[in-house]
Design an enzyme around this catalytic site. Structure first.
Site, PDB file in Angstrom:
ATOM      1  N   ASP A 219     -80.150 -56.332  37.760  1.00  0.00           N
ATOM      2  CA  ASP A 219     -80.426 -56.775  39.129  1.00  0.00           C
ATOM      3  C   ASP A 219     -80.862 -55.580  39.973  1.00  0.00           C
ATOM      4  O   ASP A 219     -80.551 -55.479  41.153  1.00  0.00           O
ATOM      5  CB  ASP A 219     -79.176 -57.420  39.735  1.00  0.00           C
ATOM      6  CG  ASP A 219     -79.488 -58.199  41.019  1.00  0.00           C
ATOM      7  OD1 ASP A 219     -80.630 -58.663  41.166  1.00  0.00           O
ATOM      8  OD2 ASP A 219     -78.583 -58.333  41.861  1.00  0.00           O
ATOM      9  N   ASP A 236     -73.726 -51.892  42.288  1.00  0.00           N
ATOM     10  CA  ASP A 236     -73.712 -53.332  41.944  1.00  0.00           C
ATOM     11  C   ASP A 236     -74.074 -53.552  40.483  1.00  0.00           C
ATOM     12  O   ASP A 236     -75.168 -54.026  40.157  1.00  0.00           O
ATOM     13  CB  ASP A 236     -74.664 -54.105  42.861  1.00  0.00           C
ATOM     14  CG  ASP A 236     -74.167 -54.148  44.296  1.00  0.00           C
ATOM     15  OD1 ASP A 236     -72.961 -53.938  44.507  1.00  0.00           O
ATOM     16  OD2 ASP A 236     -74.982 -54.392  45.201  1.00  0.00           O
TER      17      ASP A 236
END
Length: 285
Positions: A219, A236
Site C-alpha cells: 500500500d 503503515d
C-alpha cells in the site's frame, strides 16, 4: 510503590528503597514494557532512547492520526531520576487497531492470501466473523505489522523502530519534524530537485531491501512515507505482502512502483515505473 537501589559495600549488596508516587493522571499508566510476553519487545541492539525501566510512566499526549483500521496516539514514556540513574524519556507513536464493530479492513482479503492462522478455533471464528474472530483479526493485524517492522528494521529498511506490541496496541518510534511536531507525509512536501533525488534513492533502496526479503509494502504511496529532514521513513505496514506466496503479489509490487513513480515524476523527477519494477524483481529472483 518502592523501587530498590543497589549499593556494593565490603563485597556485599545493600538495598535502599526510593518511593515513587503511585497517583497517576487520567491519561497515564505504568509502562507496559515488562508486562508483554517474550518476543514482544523490540529487536536488539536497541536504540539508546528506548526506556525500559520498570518505574517508567506512559503519558498520552494526544491523537496523531485517526483511520478506519487504527488510530495513532502520541505517547511519552518517561522515568524520573532514581539514585545515580538519570531521568529518561522518549516519545512514541502508539498505534491501536480497532476491534469488533468499530473497525473495517475493506481490503484485507487480498492482502492475507497466502497467510495462515495457526489456531483452528481462531480461524473458524474469523471466518464466521464472531466477536472473538474480529478481536483475533485486530490483534492479528497488529502482530503482522509488528513482525514486518522487526524484520525490515533489522534488514536496514527505513521504518520506525518497533518498541513493543501488546494485543491490539503497537508502540513504535515517533518520527518527528525536528521541532517537536510529527514529520510530514511525503505528499505534503515540495522538496527541491537535489533533495528529491536523495528521497528517491532512499526509497528505491528501501524497496529493494523489501524485495530482497521477498516482500512488497502493498500500500505504498506518498501518504505512507514520512519526510524527516533529508531522510524518508516508510510507515503503515500491516498489509506487507509476500510477493511470491500471494497470488496478487506482483500486482501489489507494481502498484507500489506506479504510485511512487507517479509522485516523483509529477514533482519533476522522471521515474519509469516499469524500470523500477524490473529492478525490484532482480532482488526477488
Amino acid at each position: 510503590m518502592s523501587f530498590p537501589e543497589y549499593e556494593l559495600t565490603d563485597n556485599t549488596f545493600t538495598f535502599q528503597f526510593q518511593s515513587i508516587d503511585e497517583n497517576l493522571g487520567p491519561d497515564q499508566r505504568w509502562s507496559t514494557w515488562l508486562d508483554v510476553e517474550r518476543g514482544s519487545r523490540g529487536p536488539e541492539p536497541r536504540p539508546s532512547w528506548v526506556v525500559t525501566e520498570q518505574a517508567a510512566i506512559d503519558t498520552e499526549l494526544g491523537v496523531l492520526k485517526t483511520g478506519k483500521e487504527a488510530d495513532v496516539f502520541l505517547l511519552e514514556r518517561a522515568v524520573e531520576a532514581i539514585g545515580d540513574n538519570p531521568a529518561k524519556s522518549s516519545l512514541l507513536a502508539a498505534k491501536r487497531y480497532r476491534t469488533e464493530e468499530h473497525r473495517s479492513f475493506h481490503r484485507s482479503t487480498s492482502y492475507v492470501e497466502g497467510r495462515r492462522t495457526r489456531n483452528s478455533r481462531d480461524s473458524r471464528a474469523m471466518a464466521k466473523k464472531t466477536a472473538h474472530g474480529r478481536s483475533v483479526a485486530a490483534g492479528g493485524w497488529a502482530y503482522a505489522e509488528w513482525e514486518a517492522l522487526n524484520r525490515l528494521w533489522k534488514a536496514g529498511v527505513p521504518v520506525p523502530y518497533p518498541v513493543q506490541v501488546d494485543g491490539t496496541e503497537l508502540l513504535m518510534e515517533f518520527i518527528d519534524d525536528g521541532q517537536g511536531g510529527a514529520a510530514p507525509r511525503l505528499a505534503q512536501v515540495r522538496p527541491p530537485r537535489d533533495l528529491l533525488e536523495v528521497y528517491f534513492e532512499q526509497l528505491r533502496n528501501g524497496m529493494r531491501e523489501l524485495a530482497r526479503a521477498g516482500l512488497a509494502h502493498g500500500d505504498l504511496s506518498p501518504y505512507n512515507v514520512l519526510a524527516q529532514a533529508d531522510r524518508i521513513v516508510m510507515i503503515d505496514l500491516p498489509q506487507v505482502v509476500d510477493i511470491v506466496g500471494n497470488p496478487k503479489g506482483m500486482d501489489f509490487l507494481l502498484r507500489d512502483c506506479h504510485n511512487m513513480a507517479t509522485w516523483f515524476t509529477n514533482r519533476g523527477l522522471e521515474i519509469d515505473e516499469q524500470e523500477l519494477f524490473a529492478d525490484l524483481l532482480t532482488m526477488v529472483f
